[in-house]
Design a protein around this motif. Structure first.
Motif, PDB file in Angstrom:
ATOM      1  N   LEU A  35      -8.163   6.355   4.981  1.00 31.10           N
ATOM      2  CA  LEU A  35      -7.272   7.261   4.221  1.00 31.10           C
ATOM      3  C   LEU A  35      -7.305   7.064   2.770  1.00 31.10           C
ATOM      4  O   LEU A  35      -6.275   7.171   1.954  1.00 31.10           O
ATOM      5  CB  LEU A  35      -5.884   7.433   4.657  1.00 31.10           C
ATOM      6  N   GLY A  36      -8.063   6.254   1.829  1.00 31.72           N
ATOM      7  CA  GLY A  36      -8.079   6.079   0.571  1.00 31.72           C
ATOM      8  C   GLY A  36      -7.501   4.811   0.107  1.00 31.72           C
ATOM      9  O   GLY A  36      -7.120   4.573  -0.861  1.00 31.72           O
ATOM     10  N   HIS A  37      -7.266   3.817   1.224  1.00 32.03           N
ATOM     11  CA  HIS A  37      -6.341   2.750   0.924  1.00 32.03           C
ATOM     12  C   HIS A  37      -7.306   1.639   0.411  1.00 32.03           C
ATOM     13  O   HIS A  37      -8.526   1.333   1.063  1.00 32.03           O
ATOM     14  CB  HIS A  37      -5.683   2.317   2.203  1.00 32.03           C
ATOM     15  N   PHE A  38      -7.048   0.440  -0.542  1.00 31.10           N
ATOM     16  CA  PHE A  38      -7.694  -0.441  -0.957  1.00 31.10           C
ATOM     17  C   PHE A  38      -6.833  -1.633  -0.764  1.00 31.10           C
ATOM     18  O   PHE A  38      -5.624  -1.646  -0.681  1.00 31.10           O
ATOM     19  CB  PHE A  38      -7.983  -0.399  -2.290  1.00 31.10           C
ATOM     20  N   ILE A  39      -7.548  -2.751  -0.784  1.00 31.01           N
ATOM     21  CA  ILE A  39      -6.560  -4.139  -0.790  1.00 31.01           C
ATOM     22  C   ILE A  39      -6.715  -4.948  -1.980  1.00 31.01           C
ATOM     23  O   ILE A  39      -7.731  -4.975  -2.598  1.00 31.01           O
ATOM     24  CB  ILE A  39      -7.199  -4.963   0.481  1.00 31.01           C
ATOM     25  N   ALA A  40      -5.682  -5.162  -2.806  1.00 26.11           N
ATOM     26  CA  ALA A  40      -5.539  -5.685  -3.880  1.00 26.11           C
ATOM     27  C   ALA A  40      -4.800  -7.049  -3.848  1.00 26.11           C
ATOM     28  O   ALA A  40      -4.054  -7.369  -2.753  1.00 26.11           O
ATOM     29  CB  ALA A  40      -4.738  -4.832  -5.059  1.00 26.11           C
ATOM     30  N   VAL A  41      -4.910  -7.765  -5.009  1.00 22.39           N
ATOM     31  CA  VAL A  41      -3.954  -9.210  -4.736  1.00 22.39           C
ATOM     32  C   VAL A  41      -3.126  -9.112  -6.127  1.00 22.39           C
ATOM     33  O   VAL A  41      -3.455  -8.295  -7.098  1.00 22.39           O
ATOM     34  CB  VAL A  41      -4.818 -10.397  -4.777  1.00 22.39           C
ATOM     35  N   TYR A  42      -2.041  -9.881  -5.755  1.00 23.08           N
ATOM     36  CA  TYR A  42      -1.144  -9.907  -7.138  1.00 23.08           C
ATOM     37  C   TYR A  42      -0.054 -11.038  -6.771  1.00 23.08           C
ATOM     38  O   TYR A  42       0.096 -11.667  -5.834  1.00 23.08           O
ATOM     39  CB  TYR A  42      -0.282  -8.655  -7.300  1.00 23.08           C
ATOM     40  N   SER A  43       0.494 -11.468  -8.027  1.00 20.84           N
ATOM     41  CA  SER A  43       1.488 -12.482  -7.967  1.00 20.84           C
ATOM     42  C   SER A  43       2.938 -11.996  -8.287  1.00 20.84           C
ATOM     43  O   SER A  43       2.993 -11.207  -9.113  1.00 20.84           O
ATOM     44  CB  SER A  43       1.137 -13.493  -8.894  1.00 20.84           C
ATOM     45  N   SER A  44       3.978 -12.453  -7.286  1.00 21.65           N
ATOM     46  CA  SER A  44       5.392 -12.242  -7.851  1.00 21.65           C
ATOM     47  C   SER A  44       6.120 -13.344  -7.516  1.00 21.65           C
ATOM     48  O   SER A  44       5.919 -13.905  -6.291  1.00 21.65           O
ATOM     49  CB  SER A  44       5.520 -10.917  -6.902  1.00 21.65           C
ATOM     50  N   GLY A  45       6.973 -13.667  -8.047  1.00 22.63           N
ATOM     51  CA  GLY A  45       7.948 -14.953  -7.919  1.00 22.63           C
ATOM     52  C   GLY A  45       7.049 -16.309  -7.550  1.00 22.63           C
ATOM     53  O   GLY A  45       7.702 -17.035  -6.590  1.00 22.63           O
ATOM     54  N   GLY A  46       6.160 -16.319  -8.168  1.00 19.18           N
ATOM     55  CA  GLY A  46       5.330 -17.688  -7.870  1.00 19.18           C
ATOM     56  C   GLY A  46       4.362 -17.545  -6.751  1.00 19.18           C
ATOM     57  O   GLY A  46       3.911 -18.720  -6.268  1.00 19.18           O
ATOM     58  N   ARG A  47       4.298 -16.581  -5.985  1.00 22.91           N
ATOM     59  CA  ARG A  47       3.528 -16.557  -4.848  1.00 22.91           C
ATOM     60  C   ARG A  47       2.462 -15.420  -4.924  1.00 22.91           C
ATOM     61  O   ARG A  47       2.633 -14.551  -5.802  1.00 22.91           O
ATOM     62  CB  ARG A  47       4.363 -16.155  -3.533  1.00 22.91           C
ATOM     63  N   ASN A  48       1.220 -15.493  -4.116  1.00 24.98           N
ATOM     64  CA  ASN A  48       0.251 -14.446  -4.273  1.00 24.98           C
ATOM     65  C   ASN A  48       0.385 -13.908  -2.918  1.00 24.98           C
ATOM     66  O   ASN A  48       0.743 -14.489  -2.010  1.00 24.98           O
ATOM     67  CB  ASN A  48      -0.923 -15.087  -4.580  1.00 24.98           C
ATOM     68  N   TYR A  49       0.018 -12.341  -3.098  1.00 30.88           N
ATOM     69  CA  TYR A  49       0.251 -11.463  -1.917  1.00 30.88           C
ATOM     70  C   TYR A  49      -1.233 -10.699  -2.029  1.00 30.88           C
ATOM     71  O   TYR A  49      -1.768 -10.229  -2.940  1.00 30.88           O
ATOM     72  CB  TYR A  49       1.216 -10.507  -2.183  1.00 30.88           C
ATOM     73  N   PHE A  50      -1.617 -10.003  -0.890  1.00 28.41           N
ATOM     74  CA  PHE A  50      -2.289  -9.145  -0.591  1.00 28.41           C
ATOM     75  C   PHE A  50      -1.596  -7.730  -0.449  1.00 28.41           C
ATOM     76  O   PHE A  50      -0.613  -7.910   0.018  1.00 28.41           O
ATOM     77  CB  PHE A  50      -3.292  -9.174   0.866  1.00 28.41           C
ATOM     78  N   GLU A  51      -2.112  -6.727  -1.110  1.00 33.60           N
ATOM     79  CA  GLU A  51      -1.365  -5.429  -0.979  1.00 33.60           C
ATOM     80  C   GLU A  51      -2.321  -4.588  -0.364  1.00 33.60           C
ATOM     81  O   GLU A  51      -3.442  -4.190  -1.046  1.00 33.60           O
ATOM     82  CB  GLU A  51      -0.787  -5.239  -2.337  1.00 33.60           C
ATOM     83  N   ILE A  52      -1.956  -3.642   0.418  1.00 34.53           N
ATOM     84  CA  ILE A  52      -2.602  -2.452   0.489  1.00 34.53           C
ATOM     85  C   ILE A  52      -2.113  -1.135  -0.156  1.00 34.53           C
ATOM     86  O   ILE A  52      -0.865  -0.971   0.024  1.00 34.53           O
ATOM     87  CB  ILE A  52      -2.658  -2.096   2.284  1.00 34.53           C
ATOM     88  N   ALA A  53      -2.816  -0.674  -0.673  1.00 36.47           N
ATOM     89  CA  ALA A  53      -2.428   0.596  -1.907  1.00 36.47           C
ATOM     90  C   ALA A  53      -3.501   1.539  -1.716  1.00 36.47           C
ATOM     91  O   ALA A  53      -4.535   1.397  -1.294  1.00 36.47           O
ATOM     92  CB  ALA A  53      -2.344  -0.179  -3.078  1.00 36.47           C
ATOM     93  N   ARG A  54      -2.827   2.911  -1.861  1.00 37.18           N
ATOM     94  CA  ARG A  54      -3.617   3.984  -1.739  1.00 37.18           C
ATOM     95  C   ARG A  54      -3.856   4.505  -3.215  1.00 37.18           C
ATOM     96  O   ARG A  54      -2.852   4.612  -3.945  1.00 37.18           O
ATOM     97  CB  ARG A  54      -2.933   4.991  -0.672  1.00 37.18           C
ATOM     98  N   VAL A  55      -4.928   4.826  -3.390  1.00 37.20           N
ATOM     99  CA  VAL A  55      -5.365   5.628  -4.876  1.00 37.20           C
ATOM    100  C   VAL A  55      -5.656   6.978  -4.343  1.00 37.20           C
ATOM    101  O   VAL A  55      -6.116   7.524  -3.669  1.00 37.20           O
ATOM    102  CB  VAL A  55      -6.633   4.907  -5.427  1.00 37.20           C
ATOM    103  N   VAL A  56      -4.909   7.711  -5.402  1.00 34.88           N
ATOM    104  CA  VAL A  56      -4.875   9.277  -5.154  1.00 34.88           C
ATOM    105  C   VAL A  56      -5.354   9.823  -6.414  1.00 34.88           C
ATOM    106  O   VAL A  56      -5.264   9.480  -7.683  1.00 34.88           O
ATOM    107  CB  VAL A  56      -3.601   9.898  -4.586  1.00 34.88           C
TER     108      VAL A  56
END
Length: 178
Positions: free
Chosen positions: A157-178
């Motif tokens: 459904l147009g979702h991608f996996i991104a990475v980012y940092s917040s509060g000193g921790r790294n995260y994977f994020e599932i985001a949809r691009v429209v």
């Protein structure tokens, strides 16, 4: 005196029992279709979770081999190992163990977050060849060009996996691009 029984009607129709049986059958069919859709969606979600676990393993393998996180590897080490050059400034290969887009931007794509996928694909730890990513944020992205920078999520459904940092921790994020 003779009594006669009323004549039988020639009209035919469905009895209440027959109608209720048909309704039960229709209900079972609809229930089966909806349950099947739920099972398909659950399989997509399990597949996406497995995909993220695979990427997490790839990050740990990269860190063990190169002593840095992908994308965040220092310029000196990037040059030594043959990775894409990076500025070495805040959010551009600064070695602070955080996958940052940049200090002045809130985008999840660009700088270390884009180099993250390029570094992993350069050493064949991820399937896609993210060879267009640099430490300069991408200008304009569409769903059709996003797959050059981020892996598509198995959930679809147009979702991608991104990475980012917040509060000193790294995260994977599932985001949809429209």
């Amino acid at each position: 005196m003779k009594t006669s029984l009323p004549a039988r009607s020639t009209q035919s129709g469905f009895t209440l029992v027959e109608l209720s049986i048909v309704l039960v059958i229709i209900g079972l069919i609809v229930g089966g279709v909806l349950a099947g859709q739920d099972m398909i969606r659950a399989a997509e979600i399990r597949s996406t979770v497995s995909q993220i676990e695979k990427y997490n393993t790839a990050v740990n393998t990269f860190r063990d081999k190169y002593g840095n996180l992908p994308g965040d590897i220092l310029q000196v080490d990037a040059a030594r190992f043959g990775f894409t050059t990076r500025a070495g400034t805040n959010g551009q290969g600064d070695g602070d163990r955080q996958i940052e887009a940049a200090a002045t931007t809130t985008t999840v794509l660009g700088h270390e977050s884009a180099l993250f996928w390029r570094d992993l694909s350069q050493v064949a730890l991820v399937d896609n060849g993210f060879v267009t990513a640099t430490d300069i944020p991408a200008a304009s992205l569409t769903p059709s060009t996003m797959s050059q920078y981020l892996p598509p999520a198995k959930i679809g459904l147009g979702h991608f996996i991104a990475v980012y940092s917040s509060g000193g921790r790294n995260y994977f994020e599932i985001a949809r691009v429209v």
